[in-house]
Design a protein around this motif. Sequence first.
Motif, PDB file in Angstrom:
ATOM      1  N   LYS A 103       0.845  -1.200   0.000  1.00 19.52           N
ATOM      2  CA  LYS A 103       0.000   0.000   0.000  1.00 19.52           C
ATOM      3  C   LYS A 103       0.873   1.239   0.000  1.00 19.52           C
ATOM      4  O   LYS A 103       2.051   1.196   0.348  1.00 19.52           O
ATOM      5  CB  LYS A 103      -0.924   0.004   1.215  1.00 19.52           C
ATOM      6  CG  LYS A 103      -0.196   0.058   2.551  1.00 19.52           C
ATOM      7  CD  LYS A 103      -1.193   0.061   3.697  1.00 19.52           C
ATOM      8  CE  LYS A 103      -0.479   0.187   5.037  1.00 19.52           C
ATOM      9  NZ  LYS A 103      -1.434   0.274   6.169  1.00 19.52           N
ATOM     10  N   GLY A 104       0.285   2.347  -0.398  1.00 19.12           N
ATOM     11  CA  GLY A 104       1.029   3.599  -0.426  1.00 19.12           C
ATOM     12  C   GLY A 104       0.245   4.684  -1.127  1.00 19.12           C
ATOM     13  O   GLY A 104      -0.983   4.614  -1.240  1.00 19.12           O
ATOM     14  N   SER A 105       0.972   5.678  -1.630  1.00 23.96           N
ATOM     15  CA  SER A 105       0.377   6.790  -2.378  1.00 23.96           C
ATOM     16  C   SER A 105       1.173   6.989  -3.658  1.00 23.96           C
ATOM     17  O   SER A 105       2.375   6.740  -3.697  1.00 23.96           O
ATOM     18  CB  SER A 105       0.417   8.086  -1.560  1.00 23.96           C
ATOM     19  OG  SER A 105      -0.351   7.974  -0.389  1.00 23.96           O
ATOM     20  N   ILE A 106       0.490   7.437  -4.710  1.00 27.91           N
ATOM     21  CA  ILE A 106       1.162   7.754  -5.967  1.00 27.91           C
ATOM     22  C   ILE A 106       1.079   9.261  -6.192  1.00 27.91           C
ATOM     23  O   ILE A 106       0.006   9.855  -6.101  1.00 27.91           O
ATOM     24  CB  ILE A 106       0.560   6.968  -7.150  1.00 27.91           C
ATOM     25  CG1 ILE A 106       1.246   7.366  -8.461  1.00 27.91           C
ATOM     26  CG2 ILE A 106      -0.953   7.120  -7.233  1.00 27.91           C
ATOM     27  CD1 ILE A 106       0.867   6.501  -9.653  1.00 27.91           C
ATOM     28  N   TYR A 107       2.242   9.874  -6.465  1.00 24.61           N
ATOM     29  CA  TYR A 107       2.277  11.313  -6.712  1.00 24.61           C
ATOM     30  C   TYR A 107       3.614  11.692  -7.344  1.00 24.61           C
ATOM     31  O   TYR A 107       4.578  10.928  -7.313  1.00 24.61           O
ATOM     32  CB  TYR A 107       2.072  12.111  -5.421  1.00 24.61           C
ATOM     33  CG  TYR A 107       3.133  11.878  -4.368  1.00 24.61           C
ATOM     34  CD1 TYR A 107       4.261  12.689  -4.296  1.00 24.61           C
ATOM     35  CD2 TYR A 107       2.997  10.847  -3.438  1.00 24.61           C
ATOM     36  CE1 TYR A 107       5.234  12.477  -3.323  1.00 24.61           C
ATOM     37  CE2 TYR A 107       3.966  10.623  -2.467  1.00 24.61           C
ATOM     38  CZ  TYR A 107       5.079  11.443  -2.419  1.00 24.61           C
ATOM     39  OH  TYR A 107       6.039  11.221  -1.462  1.00 24.61           O
ATOM     40  N   GLY A 167      -4.849   9.746  -4.149  1.00 19.80           N
ATOM     41  CA  GLY A 167      -3.685   9.022  -4.640  1.00 19.80           C
ATOM     42  C   GLY A 167      -3.307   7.808  -3.823  1.00 19.80           C
ATOM     43  O   GLY A 167      -2.273   7.183  -4.069  1.00 19.80           O
ATOM     44  N   LYS A 168      -4.136   7.417  -2.856  1.00 26.10           N
ATOM     45  CA  LYS A 168      -3.819   6.258  -2.019  1.00 26.10           C
ATOM     46  C   LYS A 168      -4.273   4.972  -2.714  1.00 26.10           C
ATOM     47  O   LYS A 168      -5.314   4.952  -3.366  1.00 26.10           O
ATOM     48  CB  LYS A 168      -4.478   6.383  -0.650  1.00 26.10           C
ATOM     49  CG  LYS A 168      -3.948   7.536   0.179  1.00 26.10           C
ATOM     50  CD  LYS A 168      -4.509   7.523   1.580  1.00 26.10           C
ATOM     51  CE  LYS A 168      -3.988   8.694   2.403  1.00 26.10           C
ATOM     52  NZ  LYS A 168      -2.536   8.700   2.522  1.00 26.10           N
ATOM     53  N   PHE A 169      -3.477   3.912  -2.554  1.00 29.67           N
ATOM     54  CA  PHE A 169      -3.791   2.638  -3.204  1.00 29.67           C
ATOM     55  C   PHE A 169      -3.386   1.488  -2.297  1.00 29.67           C
ATOM     56  O   PHE A 169      -2.627   1.667  -1.333  1.00 29.67           O
ATOM     57  CB  PHE A 169      -3.046   2.520  -4.546  1.00 29.67           C
ATOM     58  CG  PHE A 169      -1.547   2.471  -4.397  1.00 29.67           C
ATOM     59  CD1 PHE A 169      -0.882   1.278  -4.158  1.00 29.67           C
ATOM     60  CD2 PHE A 169      -0.795   3.636  -4.479  1.00 29.67           C
ATOM     61  CE1 PHE A 169       0.494   1.232  -4.001  1.00 29.67           C
ATOM     62  CE2 PHE A 169       0.592   3.607  -4.327  1.00 29.67           C
ATOM     63  CZ  PHE A 169       1.234   2.394  -4.087  1.00 29.67           C
ATOM     64  N   GLN A 206       4.851   1.383   0.363  1.00 32.40           N
ATOM     65  CA  GLN A 206       5.743   1.847  -0.701  1.00 32.40           C
ATOM     66  C   GLN A 206       5.042   2.905  -1.532  1.00 32.40           C
ATOM     67  O   GLN A 206       4.127   2.605  -2.296  1.00 32.40           O
ATOM     68  CB  GLN A 206       6.153   0.672  -1.601  1.00 32.40           C
ATOM     69  CG  GLN A 206       6.992   1.065  -2.789  1.00 32.40           C
ATOM     70  CD  GLN A 206       8.372   1.578  -2.402  1.00 32.40           C
ATOM     71  OE1 GLN A 206       9.158   0.828  -1.809  1.00 32.40           O
ATOM     72  NE2 GLN A 206       8.672   2.822  -2.709  1.00 32.40           N
ATOM     73  N   ASP A 207       5.443   4.159  -1.356  1.00 33.47           N
ATOM     74  CA  ASP A 207       4.895   5.222  -2.207  1.00 33.47           C
ATOM     75  C   ASP A 207       5.487   5.103  -3.597  1.00 33.47           C
ATOM     76  O   ASP A 207       6.633   4.656  -3.781  1.00 33.47           O
ATOM     77  CB  ASP A 207       5.209   6.598  -1.632  1.00 33.47           C
ATOM     78  CG  ASP A 207       4.353   6.931  -0.423  1.00 33.47           C
ATOM     79  OD1 ASP A 207       3.384   6.198  -0.156  1.00 33.47           O
ATOM     80  OD2 ASP A 207       4.667   7.928   0.262  1.00 33.47           O
TER      81      ASP A 207
END
Length: 200
Positions: free
Chosen positions: A82-86, A145-147, A193-194
């Motif tokens: 899990k994390g965020s994408i940006y 952006g969270k996944f 892990q972003d």
Amino acid sequence: MTMFLFTGCVQTDLTVNKKQSSQNFWADLTNVDDVDMSDFDENLTESEMMLTEGDEANRMARIEFPVSEYSRLGRIGRGTIKGSIYIRDLYAQKVVGENTRLYLNPITSYSQQWYEESYLGGAKMEEADPRLFNYLQFTASDKNGKFAFYGVPSGSYYLIGTVKCGQECGYESMKNIRIATRVRVVGKQVVTQDLTKNLE
């Protein structure tokens, strides 16, 4: 048994066994309608600058699909990533990948060629072998952006996603900025892990 047909230069039938969905098999976690196999053919931002659309003659040939490598991959898992994408734009502001597709692609010689030649090198690749679908996991980020990926088998993966960015990133129009990184999960591990990139 369900039959999917992927179209392109060559039409190929791909079989995904849905009988085993109760066992949480890798391909069963992904809806074929949500996967765009062209996401694995090119590095969108760099290749847009290097090649014109439809320039098939300049596409890099892929290695033969390594069936033996893929057959050894785990198909059932309990890991979580899990994390965020940006991205950070030219002004160091965060631009999130809002409601965007993300993939886990197991690291093999086949995916490593894509990572080195397309993602890092900027080359457009020939179409991905549709058998790759059986080994991908898909999710989508939320508006922030969270996944998260659940039921991930132990192993090493390329975590791949795309962020849309326009003038704030120095582009005249909206562009898709591909981001990929390596991630590893073991057993029931929860890995944070972003997926992020700084624009220069």
